[in-house]
Scaffold this motif. Sequence first.
Motif, PDB file in Angstrom:
ATOM      1  N   ALA A  25       0.675  -1.159   0.012  1.00 59.16           N
ATOM      2  CA  ALA A  25      -0.131  -0.120   0.061  1.00 59.16           C
ATOM      3  C   ALA A  25       0.692   1.353   0.076  1.00 59.16           C
ATOM      4  N   TRP A  26       0.028   2.440  -0.325  1.00 62.20           N
ATOM      5  CA  TRP A  26       0.752   3.463  -0.170  1.00 62.20           C
ATOM      6  C   TRP A  26      -0.095   4.618   0.865  1.00 62.20           C
ATOM      7  N   PHE A  27       0.659   5.230   1.644  1.00 64.37           N
ATOM      8  CA  PHE A  27       0.210   6.179   2.535  1.00 64.37           C
ATOM      9  C   PHE A  27       0.841   7.480   2.418  1.00 64.37           C
ATOM     10  N   ARG A  28       0.238   8.543   2.725  1.00 62.25           N
ATOM     11  CA  ARG A  28       0.879   9.864   2.717  1.00 62.25           C
ATOM     12  C   ARG A  28       0.740  10.579   3.893  1.00 62.25           C
ATOM     13  N   GLN A  29       1.569  11.556   4.366  1.00 59.21           N
ATOM     14  CA  GLN A  29       1.572  12.399   5.069  1.00 59.21           C
ATOM     15  C   GLN A  29       2.076  13.950   4.730  1.00 59.21           C
ATOM     16  N   TRP A  52      -1.224  -8.809  -3.292  1.00 58.95           N
ATOM     17  CA  TRP A  52       0.119  -9.117  -3.751  1.00 58.95           C
ATOM     18  C   TRP A  52       0.296  -9.701  -5.205  1.00 58.95           C
ATOM     19  N   SER A  53      -0.584 -10.550  -5.496  1.00 58.02           N
ATOM     20  CA  SER A  53      -0.855 -10.896  -6.951  1.00 58.02           C
ATOM     21  C   SER A  53      -0.917  -9.674  -8.211  1.00 58.02           C
ATOM     22  N   GLY A  54      -1.669  -8.425  -7.500  1.00 63.00           N
ATOM     23  CA  GLY A  54      -1.964  -7.295  -8.330  1.00 63.00           C
ATOM     24  C   GLY A  54      -3.190  -7.675  -8.866  1.00 63.00           C
ATOM     25  N   ASN A  55      -4.019  -8.388  -8.075  1.00 65.24           N
ATOM     26  CA  ASN A  55      -5.546  -8.720  -8.845  1.00 65.24           C
ATOM     27  C   ASN A  55      -6.568  -7.714  -8.275  1.00 65.24           C
ATOM     28  N   ARG A  56      -6.045  -6.921  -7.164  1.00 67.78           N
ATOM     29  CA  ARG A  56      -7.200  -6.396  -6.450  1.00 67.78           C
ATOM     30  C   ARG A  56      -6.545  -5.049  -5.927  1.00 67.78           C
ATOM     31  N   THR A  57      -7.300  -3.883  -6.193  1.00 62.41           N
ATOM     32  CA  THR A  57      -6.780  -2.439  -5.743  1.00 62.41           C
ATOM     33  C   THR A  57      -7.831  -1.736  -5.146  1.00 62.41           C
ATOM     34  N   TYR A  58      -7.492  -0.828  -4.303  1.00 60.95           N
ATOM     35  CA  TYR A  58      -8.613  -0.025  -3.627  1.00 60.95           C
ATOM     36  C   TYR A  58      -7.784   1.367  -3.507  1.00 60.95           C
ATOM     37  N   TYR A  59      -8.672   2.526  -3.525  1.00 60.30           N
ATOM     38  CA  TYR A  59      -8.028   3.803  -3.464  1.00 60.30           C
ATOM     39  C   TYR A  59      -8.997   4.608  -2.369  1.00 60.30           C
ATOM     40  N   LYS A  60      -8.024   5.618  -1.817  1.00 61.62           N
ATOM     41  CA  LYS A  60      -8.861   6.719  -1.282  1.00 61.62           C
ATOM     42  C   LYS A  60      -9.917   7.248  -2.366  1.00 61.62           C
ATOM     43  N   GLU A  61     -11.203   7.363  -1.807  1.00 55.30           N
ATOM     44  CA  GLU A  61     -12.041   7.751  -2.882  1.00 55.30           C
ATOM     45  C   GLU A  61     -11.786   8.735  -3.730  1.00 55.30           C
ATOM     46  N   TYR A  62     -11.360  10.141  -3.130  1.00 57.57           N
ATOM     47  CA  TYR A  62     -11.356  11.192  -3.799  1.00 57.57           C
ATOM     48  C   TYR A  62      -9.902  11.242  -4.693  1.00 57.57           C
ATOM     49  N   LEU A  63      -9.082  10.170  -4.819  1.00 58.29           N
ATOM     50  CA  LEU A  63      -7.896  10.093  -5.463  1.00 58.29           C
ATOM     51  C   LEU A  63      -8.027   9.222  -6.587  1.00 58.29           C
ATOM     52  N   LYS A  64      -9.029   8.277  -6.484  1.00 59.25           N
ATOM     53  CA  LYS A  64      -9.317   7.371  -7.564  1.00 59.25           C
ATOM     54  C   LYS A  64      -9.571   8.406  -8.869  1.00 59.25           C
ATOM     55  N   GLY A  65      -8.909   7.854 -10.033  1.00 60.35           N
ATOM     56  CA  GLY A  65      -8.925   8.505 -11.081  1.00 60.35           C
ATOM     57  C   GLY A  65      -7.581   9.257 -11.427  1.00 60.35           C
ATOM     58  N   ARG A  66      -6.864   9.802 -10.466  1.00 56.20           N
ATOM     59  CA  ARG A  66      -5.908  10.581 -10.612  1.00 56.20           C
ATOM     60  C   ARG A  66      -4.692   9.656 -10.286  1.00 56.20           C
TER      61      ARG A  66
END
Length: 123
Positions: A35-39, A53-67
């Motif tokens: 995962a990636w986090f930021r501060q 780990w296999s790259g088959n599932r991804t989830y995003y912070k909602e407002y960052l999705k698309g960018r």
Amino acid sequence: QVQLVESGGGLVQAGDSLTVSCAASGRTSSLAAMAWFRQAPGKEREFVAVIGWSGNRTYYKEYLKGRFTISKDNAKNTVFLQMNSLKPEDTAVYYCAASSGPPTARDYGMDYWGKGTLVTVSS
């Protein structure tokens, strides 16, 4: 043990794109997600994105999705975060994290952390 080393941070202008990378080494067979986090300065650390780990599932912070896009090179045990249309508010230290459990947005679910890479977006 697992070691995580981030790279690719730097100074960019608003509207630019940047990709940061995180290479995992050591006992990577124990990992199930990265995962990636930021501060940002003066703010709490926040979740950005996670990938199985296999790259088959991804989830995003909602407002960052698309960018922002998270991806993984399985052969190199490296995860990437591509960031497009960067804004000054994206300025932060970006941390890579790894978990032996399923993908999660919770930082307490992470078992290993990198030292971070600084991304600065100028206006």
